[in-house]
Enzyme design. Structure first.
Site, PDB file in Angstrom:
ATOM      1  N   THR A 133       0.846  -1.272   0.024  1.00 45.82           N
ATOM      2  CA  THR A 133       0.091   0.040   0.114  1.00 45.82           C
ATOM      3  C   THR A 133       0.668   1.084  -0.022  1.00 45.82           C
ATOM      4  O   THR A 133       2.122   1.022   0.397  1.00 45.82           O
ATOM      5  CB  THR A 133      -0.845   0.080   1.243  1.00 45.82           C
ATOM      6  OG1 THR A 133      -1.434   1.263   1.626  1.00 45.82           O
ATOM      7  CG2 THR A 133      -0.075  -0.334   2.481  1.00 45.82           C
ATOM      8  N   ASP A 134       0.341   2.409  -0.513  1.00 45.91           N
ATOM      9  CA  ASP A 134       0.936   3.449  -0.376  1.00 45.91           C
ATOM     10  C   ASP A 134       1.115   4.161   1.046  1.00 45.91           C
ATOM     11  O   ASP A 134       1.910   4.879   1.473  1.00 45.91           O
ATOM     12  CB  ASP A 134       0.054   4.662  -1.249  1.00 45.91           C
ATOM     13  CG  ASP A 134      -1.213   4.805  -0.657  1.00 45.91           C
ATOM     14  OD1 ASP A 134      -1.875   4.164   0.082  1.00 45.91           O
ATOM     15  OD2 ASP A 134      -1.790   5.844  -1.349  1.00 45.91           O
ATOM     16  N   GLU A 135       0.232   3.566   2.030  1.00 43.98           N
ATOM     17  CA  GLU A 135       0.309   4.036   3.499  1.00 43.98           C
ATOM     18  C   GLU A 135       1.518   3.874   4.042  1.00 43.98           C
ATOM     19  O   GLU A 135       1.833   4.455   4.952  1.00 43.98           O
ATOM     20  CB  GLU A 135      -0.937   3.483   3.975  1.00 43.98           C
ATOM     21  CG  GLU A 135      -2.197   3.833   3.431  1.00 43.98           C
ATOM     22  CD  GLU A 135      -3.474   3.413   4.189  1.00 43.98           C
ATOM     23  OE1 GLU A 135      -3.252   3.392   5.378  1.00 43.98           O
ATOM     24  OE2 GLU A 135      -4.528   2.841   3.721  1.00 43.98           O
ATOM     25  N   TYR A 158      -1.647  -0.635  10.981  1.00 40.63           N
ATOM     26  CA  TYR A 158      -1.854  -1.561   9.427  1.00 40.63           C
ATOM     27  C   TYR A 158      -0.765  -0.974   8.710  1.00 40.63           C
ATOM     28  O   TYR A 158      -0.149  -1.982   8.205  1.00 40.63           O
ATOM     29  CB  TYR A 158      -3.195  -0.880   9.043  1.00 40.63           C
ATOM     30  CG  TYR A 158      -3.392  -1.258   7.489  1.00 40.63           C
ATOM     31  CD1 TYR A 158      -3.159  -2.485   6.941  1.00 40.63           C
ATOM     32  CD2 TYR A 158      -3.204  -0.371   6.452  1.00 40.63           C
ATOM     33  CE1 TYR A 158      -3.352  -2.858   5.708  1.00 40.63           C
ATOM     34  CE2 TYR A 158      -3.116  -0.468   4.991  1.00 40.63           C
ATOM     35  CZ  TYR A 158      -3.298  -1.780   4.772  1.00 40.63           C
ATOM     36  OH  TYR A 158      -3.528  -2.259   3.082  1.00 40.63           O
ATOM     37  N   LYS A 162       2.264  -3.493   7.126  1.00 39.96           N
ATOM     38  CA  LYS A 162       2.378  -3.725   5.801  1.00 39.96           C
ATOM     39  C   LYS A 162       3.936  -3.357   5.554  1.00 39.96           C
ATOM     40  O   LYS A 162       4.818  -4.001   4.821  1.00 39.96           O
ATOM     41  CB  LYS A 162       1.616  -2.943   4.787  1.00 39.96           C
ATOM     42  CG  LYS A 162       0.153  -3.386   5.118  1.00 39.96           C
ATOM     43  CD  LYS A 162       0.051  -4.712   4.334  1.00 39.96           C
ATOM     44  CE  LYS A 162       0.064  -4.590   2.998  1.00 39.96           C
ATOM     45  NZ  LYS A 162      -0.237  -6.361   2.193  1.00 39.96           N
TER      46      LYS A 162
HETATM   47  N1  LIG Z   1      -8.084  -2.201  -0.320  1.00 38.99           N
HETATM   48  C1  LIG Z   1      -7.090  -1.027  -0.948  1.00 38.99           C
HETATM   49  O1  LIG Z   1      -7.556   0.192  -1.163  1.00 38.99           O
HETATM   50  C2  LIG Z   1      -5.707  -1.530  -0.871  1.00 38.99           C
HETATM   51  C3  LIG Z   1      -4.829  -0.598  -1.423  1.00 38.99           C
HETATM   52  C4  LIG Z   1      -3.428  -0.819  -1.577  1.00 38.99           C
HETATM   53  C5  LIG Z   1      -3.067  -2.176  -1.123  1.00 38.99           C
HETATM   54  N2  LIG Z   1      -4.007  -3.090  -0.845  1.00 38.99           N
HETATM   55  C6  LIG Z   1      -3.306  -4.472  -0.250  1.00 38.99           C
HETATM   56  O2  LIG Z   1      -4.127  -5.263  -1.159  1.00 38.99           O
HETATM   57  C7  LIG Z   1      -4.231  -6.542  -0.407  1.00 38.99           C
HETATM   58  C8  LIG Z   1      -5.611  -7.056  -0.786  1.00 38.99           C
HETATM   59  O3  LIG Z   1      -6.559  -6.004   0.023  1.00 38.99           O
HETATM   60  P1  LIG Z   1      -8.207  -6.263  -0.060  1.00 38.99           P
HETATM   61  O4  LIG Z   1      -8.775  -4.822   0.226  1.00 38.99           O
HETATM   62  O5  LIG Z   1      -8.473  -7.025  -1.234  1.00 38.99           O
HETATM   63  O6  LIG Z   1      -8.172  -6.942   1.226  1.00 38.99           O
HETATM   64  P2  LIG Z   1      -9.543  -7.563   1.883  1.00 38.99           P
HETATM   65  O7  LIG Z   1      -9.449  -7.375   3.381  1.00 38.99           O
HETATM   66  O8  LIG Z   1     -10.729  -7.397   1.140  1.00 38.99           O
HETATM   67  O9  LIG Z   1      -9.104  -9.104   1.656  1.00 38.99           O
HETATM   68  C9  LIG Z   1      -8.231  -9.809   2.455  1.00 38.99           C
HETATM   69  C10 LIG Z   1      -8.152 -11.462   2.063  1.00 38.99           C
HETATM   70  O10 LIG Z   1      -7.158 -11.926   2.792  1.00 38.99           O
HETATM   71  C11 LIG Z   1      -7.624 -12.989   3.520  1.00 38.99           C
HETATM   72  N3  LIG Z   1      -6.845 -13.365   4.731  1.00 38.99           N
HETATM   73  C12 LIG Z   1      -6.645 -12.381   5.609  1.00 38.99           C
HETATM   74  N4  LIG Z   1      -5.952 -13.134   6.553  1.00 38.99           N
HETATM   75  C13 LIG Z   1      -5.413 -14.152   6.096  1.00 38.99           C
HETATM   76  C14 LIG Z   1      -4.408 -15.319   6.569  1.00 38.99           C
HETATM   77  N5  LIG Z   1      -3.842 -15.041   7.863  1.00 38.99           N
HETATM   78  N6  LIG Z   1      -4.451 -16.363   5.778  1.00 38.99           N
HETATM   79  C15 LIG Z   1      -4.855 -16.329   4.528  1.00 38.99           C
HETATM   80  N7  LIG Z   1      -5.717 -15.502   4.212  1.00 38.99           N
HETATM   81  C16 LIG Z   1      -6.004 -14.512   4.905  1.00 38.99           C
HETATM   82  C17 LIG Z   1      -9.176 -12.773   3.920  1.00 38.99           C
HETATM   83  O11 LIG Z   1     -10.083 -13.910   4.185  1.00 38.99           O
HETATM   84  C18 LIG Z   1      -9.535 -11.755   2.720  1.00 38.99           C
HETATM   85  O12 LIG Z   1     -10.000 -12.734   1.680  1.00 38.99           O
HETATM   86  C19 LIG Z   1      -3.739  -6.541   1.073  1.00 38.99           C
HETATM   87  O13 LIG Z   1      -2.389  -6.927   1.080  1.00 38.99           O
HETATM   88  C20 LIG Z   1      -3.675  -4.799   0.941  1.00 38.99           C
HETATM   89  O14 LIG Z   1      -2.776  -4.444   2.163  1.00 38.99           O
HETATM   90  C21 LIG Z   1      -5.096  -2.559  -0.520  1.00 38.99           C
END
Ligand SMILES: NC(=O)c1ccc[n+]([C@@H]2O[C@H](COP(=O)([O-])OP(=O)(O)OC[C@H]3O[C@@H](n4cnc5c(N)ncnc54)[C@H](O)[C@@H]3O)[C@@H](O)[C@H]2O)c1
Length: 357
Positions: A133-135, A158, A162
């Site tokens: 993430t950008d965070e 968070y 990350k």
């Molecule tokens: N949503 C955003 O705006 C955003 C932006 C930048 C980066 N990200 C990164 O992208 C990735 C996905 O984000 P998202 O929004 O789809 O998240 P989300 O919370 O919607 O989904 C996370 C998924 O990971 C699974 N999970 C969580 N803990 C787990 C574990 N210990 N073992 C196996 N599976 C596990 C959950 O069941 C879920 O299906 C993350 O790494 C997040 O940091 C998200």
């Protein structure tokens, strides 16, 4: 090509899997422990496809990881599994440290053992893409953009978790020559996003005629990218990104949180004129700010556009309209989530939660 995807049942992971099955010839192994944030329905269209398989397991479980690597023999890893909601990380950081840091390290170790045993072309082609993430870069003032060279300054549990994971991925590359790379993306929006995040929460509360909470003065700025654009960026980076590098991904759509919520209200005024709540902006309610709330995130996306010719395809207004329509047409999904998992209550006041409006 067989992609081992962690967190594939989440918001972004499910968009990536739908894209891979619809548009490529690759197979997918989805390794996901199905936390509260998982959306199995988002994968209904792919679950019957012969190129898709699912393993319900935790990335902290090295034994389960070893078994799946050995049975499935993936050609690459796309690591998305994480705890992702900043507010929840304020209320309970340990789960974030466990999954995002310890889980990423367990995955790195098992993937490295697997990689070390590969030979020839398979070894040459194997790669591990960590999604971040950008965070991790902290907060910007009103000027400037994060680049791939920006220092890490995470401010929330968070983003700190990350950032920790990013450092371990980098260390595995530098120390062991493990073929890894990282992407850092801005805020995503689109269909199937869990209702605790700003955009779906605002849409759902507006559809239900409930107050739409906006933290602080609403002046915090985020850059927004449509989840399907992010999925395409991840595919390009996974396939063609340079090992050991990081790539910033963003939408070039900077708005204050208040502007985003006002745009949602304007879309709803047009799409739902008989709701009894027009103008929907009358529902906006300023609430106590998030502790440590970062002021602004924004990305310079020059590297990915120059090296990999990736550009976001959706402009924010049309993407937002499509997203609002999707939530209007998929009430049964989010109503079930509200009933069974999350009722819309305020999170992230470190234990001083308030009831759902
Ligand atoms: N949503 C955003 O705006 C955003 C932006 C930048 C980066 N990200 C990164 O992208 C990735 C996905 O984000 P998202 O929004 O789809 O998240 P989300 O919370 O919607 O989904 C996370 C998924 O990971 C699974 N999970 C969580 N803990 C787990 C574990 N210990 N073992 C196996 N599976 C596990 C959950 O069941 C879920 O299906 C993350 O790494 C997040 O940091 C998200």
């Amino acid at each position: 090509m067989k992609v081992f995807i962690t967190g594939g049942t989440g918001f972004i992971g499910s968009a990536v899997i739908r894209m891979i099955i619809r548009k490529t010839r690759a197979s997918v192994v989805n390794f996901d422990s199905l936390t509260y944030a998982a959306n199995p329905l988002a994968l209904e269209e792919t679950s019957e496809d012969g190129r898709y398989s699912f393993e319900k397991a935790n990335i902290c479980d090295a034994k389960a990881l070893r078994r799946v690597f050995s049975d499935q023999r993936p050609t690459c890893v796309l690591h998305l599994a994480a705890e992702t909601h900043v507010d929840r990380s304020i209320d309970g950081p340990s789960e974030f440290i466990q999954t995002n840091v310890i889980g990423t390290c367990a995955l790195l170790e098992v993937a490295r053992e697997y990689y070390e045993e590969l030979e020839g072309q398979q070894r040459k082609e194997f790669r591990f893409h960590h999604v971040s993430t950008d965070e991790v870069f902290g907060s910007l003032d009103s000027e400037g953009l994060f680049t791939e060279e920006s220092p890490y300054r995470p401010n929330s549990p968070y983003s700190a978790s990350k950032a920790g994971a990013d450092h371990f991925v980098r260390a595995w590359h530098r120390t062991y020559g493990f073929p890894a790379l990282i992407s850092n993306c801005t805020n995503n929006y689109g269909p199937w996003q869990f209702p605790e995040k700003l955009i779906p929460l605002a849409i759902i509360n507006a559809l239900e005629g409930k107050p739409i909470p906006v933290y602080g003065t609403g002046s915090n700025i985020r850059d927004w990218v449509h989840v399907e654009d992010h999925a395409c960026a991840l595919w390009e980076i996974l396939n063609r990104g340079r090992l050991g590098e990081t790539y910033n991904v963003g939408g070039n759509n900077e708005f204050t949180n208040l502007e985003v919520v006002q745009s949602i209200c304007s879309v709803l005024d047009r799409l739902n004129p008989d709701s009894g709540n027009v103008p929907h902006s009358g529902l906006i309610s300023m609430v106590e700010d998030r502790p440590g709330h970062d002021h602004r995130y924004a990305m310079n996306t020059g590297k990915i556009s120059t090296e990999l010719a990736w550009q976001p395809q959706r402009d924010f207004q049309s993407g937002l309209k499509q997203t609002v329509k999707w939530y209007m047409e998929n009430r049964s999904w989010w109503q079930k989530v509200q009933k069974e998992i999350y009722k819309g209550n305020r999170l992230g006041l470190s234990g001083r939660q308030t009831a759902a409006p």
